[in-house]
Design an enzyme around this catalytic site. Structure first.
Site, PDB file in Angstrom:
ATOM      1  N   ASP A  54      53.946  -7.199 134.187  1.00  0.00           N
ATOM      2  CA  ASP A  54      55.506  -7.520 133.786  1.00  0.00           C
ATOM      3  C   ASP A  54      55.600  -8.634 132.339  1.00  0.00           C
ATOM      4  O   ASP A  54      57.177  -9.231 132.259  1.00  0.00           O
ATOM      5  CB  ASP A  54      56.704  -7.698 134.569  1.00  0.00           C
ATOM      6  CG  ASP A  54      56.310  -5.878 135.623  1.00  0.00           C
ATOM      7  OD1 ASP A  54      56.415  -5.220 134.703  1.00  0.00           O
ATOM      8  OD2 ASP A  54      56.403  -6.182 136.513  1.00  0.00           O
ATOM      9  N   ASN A  83      46.404  -8.617 138.295  1.00  0.00           N
ATOM     10  CA  ASN A  83      46.358  -7.575 139.256  1.00  0.00           C
ATOM     11  C   ASN A  83      44.507  -7.327 140.241  1.00  0.00           C
ATOM     12  O   ASN A  83      44.213  -7.277 139.957  1.00  0.00           O
ATOM     13  CB  ASN A  83      47.194  -6.916 139.499  1.00  0.00           C
ATOM     14  CG  ASN A  83      47.129  -6.017 138.443  1.00  0.00           C
ATOM     15  OD1 ASN A  83      46.640  -4.605 138.480  1.00  0.00           O
ATOM     16  ND2 ASN A  83      48.297  -5.871 137.016  1.00  0.00           N
TER      17      ASN A  83
HETATM   18  N1  CTP Z   1      54.879   0.104 133.348  1.00  0.00           N
HETATM   19  C1  CTP Z   1      54.392   0.057 131.701  1.00  0.00           C
HETATM   20  N2  CTP Z   1      55.302  -0.962 131.262  1.00  0.00           N
HETATM   21  C2  CTP Z   1      55.347  -2.378 132.324  1.00  0.00           C
HETATM   22  C3  CTP Z   1      55.767  -1.772 133.741  1.00  0.00           C
HETATM   23  C4  CTP Z   1      55.387  -0.767 134.210  1.00  0.00           C
HETATM   24  O1  CTP Z   1      54.492   1.322 131.338  1.00  0.00           O
HETATM   25  N3  CTP Z   1      55.688  -3.532 131.584  1.00  0.00           N
HETATM   26  C5  CTP Z   1      54.455   1.393 133.933  1.00  0.00           C
HETATM   27  C6  CTP Z   1      53.398   1.453 134.937  1.00  0.00           C
HETATM   28  O2  CTP Z   1      52.581   1.754 134.011  1.00  0.00           O
HETATM   29  C7  CTP Z   1      53.965   2.315 136.037  1.00  0.00           C
HETATM   30  C8  CTP Z   1      55.057   2.776 135.677  1.00  0.00           C
HETATM   31  O3  CTP Z   1      56.054   1.775 134.381  1.00  0.00           O
HETATM   32  O4  CTP Z   1      53.282   4.007 135.455  1.00  0.00           O
HETATM   33  C9  CTP Z   1      56.073   1.906 136.942  1.00  0.00           C
HETATM   34  O5  CTP Z   1      54.982   0.450 137.422  1.00  0.00           O
HETATM   35  P1  CTP Z   1      55.395   0.209 138.022  1.00  0.00           P
HETATM   36  O6  CTP Z   1      54.787  -1.981 138.469  1.00  0.00           O
HETATM   37  O7  CTP Z   1      55.664   0.067 139.606  1.00  0.00           O
HETATM   38  O8  CTP Z   1      57.396  -0.758 138.421  1.00  0.00           O
HETATM   39  P2  CTP Z   1      57.926  -2.217 137.082  1.00  0.00           P
HETATM   40  O9  CTP Z   1      58.680  -0.692 135.759  1.00  0.00           O
HETATM   41  O10 CTP Z   1      56.921  -2.712 136.045  1.00  0.00           O
HETATM   42  O11 CTP Z   1      59.327  -2.322 138.192  1.00  0.00           O
HETATM   43  P3  CTP Z   1      59.324  -3.220 139.797  1.00  0.00           P
HETATM   44  O12 CTP Z   1      57.619  -4.031 138.510  1.00  0.00           O
HETATM   45  O13 CTP Z   1      59.990  -4.372 139.595  1.00  0.00           O
HETATM   46  O14 CTP Z   1      58.604  -2.408 140.154  1.00  0.00           O
END
Ligand code: CTP
Length: 404
Positions: free
Chosen positions: A279, A210
């Site tokens: 993710d 990313n």
């Molecule tokens: N995060 C994490 N582990 C993951 C995904 C996210 O620890 N697998 C953490 C990121 O470091 C951040 C927070 O969760 O502090 C939110 O990350 P974000 O990418 O905004 O959200 P997601 O939980 O991945 O949800 P979405 O992608 O659906 O927005």
């Protein structure tokens, strides 16, 4: 606290300029290296020679002085300082700073400043209390500038009221506690920061990644270390240098980041999870480079990665847990859901599609959302300042929890 510090002192044109000479002398006695930048008007009150002698350094007065040591003086000064102090700060410089005007060396340097700025407004009471000046001061504060309130009393113009430049000894004390707050308040605390994006390999030469640069997380790690914390930075690949006094673990994948976080977690007091975590990961990682096929499409099956933050939230004991929410729509709604689902104390929500926010910028526009539903919206500010605001909040939550 002041010993060895590097301060750029901006001197603007008010009658209190004479006090700034004493201020430089007092700062130097405390071991501060001072470089003075004078505006043209300031030079009407005191000559640059006085400041040169008293500071022991050349005084910068113009953007166009070919005798200056630096090629690009304002950028060199902007990067050199640990802090900027503008004393006395006239209504004019405050107005310029509040509006991003850069029309001389001082205003240009301040606009390019990479370190925190402190201003000491000094002017006639009417000018100081003028709503426009007050609005400018409030705007500067909202952007992370620290304002030392003026003293009250008899002014040079014969009136009495707020607007006097505080005594140099008081300004020195103010700077001392300014640095102390920034540098000593996290002493004894262990802070875990994650930064940059994780990468999931497809084959030996390709990965799913990313746009995260790591700037926000590195700023948090750097500022936490400067404030005295013992910092562990778990970072995905980034072009940035590891900040001074920060221990780093370099990882690539989400699973590696999870492992490094879990190993440190029981022992840390504050966690700031700024990393942009993948993710999903490709199910099969090819041993050899995948060759182009005749098909028009290629399918990569992805498996879900663990949610690191959620995992930490589930086993939270004493830690203050702060996450980030990178959103492109429904910011508050989505961020609130993340606070609850991941058992966070606070989330730093940013709309990564907004100008001046998100990936690879030096500034950020964020909102703080707390577990109790409170919301605080911050203005656009440098990531270093956002980092300090996050740490301020983390410390308040930590202290509240530990005073009970
Ligand atoms: N995060 C994490 N582990 C993951 C995904 C996210 O620890 N697998 C953490 C990121 O470091 C951040 C927070 O969760 O502090 C939110 O990350 P974000 O990418 O905004 O959200 P997601 O939980 O991945 O949800 P979405 O992608 O659906 O927005």
């Amino acid at each position: 606290m002041l010993k060895g510090k590097k301060i750029v002192l901006g001197v603007t044109g008010g009658i209190a300029v004479y006090k700034a000479v004493d201020l430089v002398s007092r700062l130097r006695k405390k071991g501060v290296e001072v470089r003075v930048v004078m505006t043209e008007h300031a030079q009407q009150f005191v000559t640059p020679l006085t400041f040169k002698e008293i500071s022991g350094n050349k005084v910068a007065t113009s953007m166009w002085d070919s005798n200056q040591e630096y090629n690009v003086e304002h950028i060199a000064l902007a990067n050199w300082a640990d802090a900027f102090l503008v004393a006395p700060a006239t209504a004019n410089i405050l107005a310029k700073m509040a509006n991003g005007i850069a029309d001389d060396l001082l205003s240009t340097t301040l606009l390019a400043a990479q370190a925190p700025i402190v201003v000491c407004p000094a002017m006639n009471t009417g000018m100081y209390l003028n709503p426009i000046t007050q609005e400018n001061i409030a705007k500067l504060e909202a952007h992370g500038v620290t304002v030392m309130p003026p003293a009250s009393g008899m002014l040079a113009c014969g009136t009495s009221g707020p607007g006097r430049l505080p005594e140099p000894a008081d300004i020195v004390n103010f700077m001392e506690s300014f640095f102390a707050k920034r540098e000593g308040d996290l002493l004894g605390l262990k802070v875990l920061v994650t930064a940059a994006g994780t990468r999931e390999p497809i084959d030996p030469v390709r990965f799913v990644g990313n746009r995260s640069s790591g700037k926000m997380g590195y700023a948090v790690a750097d500022e936490a270390a400067k404030r005295g914390a013992e910092v562990l930075l778990v970072t995905g690949p980034s072009a940035l240098a590891i900040p001074a006094n920060v221990k780093a673990v370099k990882v690539e994948t989400t699973n590696e980041m999870l492992e490094a976080c879990l190993a440190a977690y029981p022992d840390v007091d504050i966690v700031v999870k700024a990393a942009a975590v993948a993710d999903y990961r490709p199910r099969d990682v090819a041993d050899q480079k995948i060759k182009k096929k005749n098909d028009d499409a290629m399918v990569v099956v992805m498996d879900k990665n663990p949610d690191i933050l959620k995992t930490l939230g589930q086993s939270k004991t004493h830690q203050v847990l702060i996450g980030f929410a990178a959103e492109t729509q429904n910011l508050i709604e989505n961020a609130t859901e993340k606070v609850n689902k991941k058992n966070l104390d606070m989330i730093v929500a940013n709309d990564v599609s907004a100008a001046g926010a998100g990936f690879n910028t030096d500034t950020n526009i964020v909102k703080f959302l707390y577990a109790d539903g409170r919301l605080e919206a911050l203005d656009i500010m440098p990531k270093t300042e956002v980092a300090n605001r996050i740490l301020d909040e983390a410390l308040i939550i930590y202290n509240n929890r530990h005073s009970k």
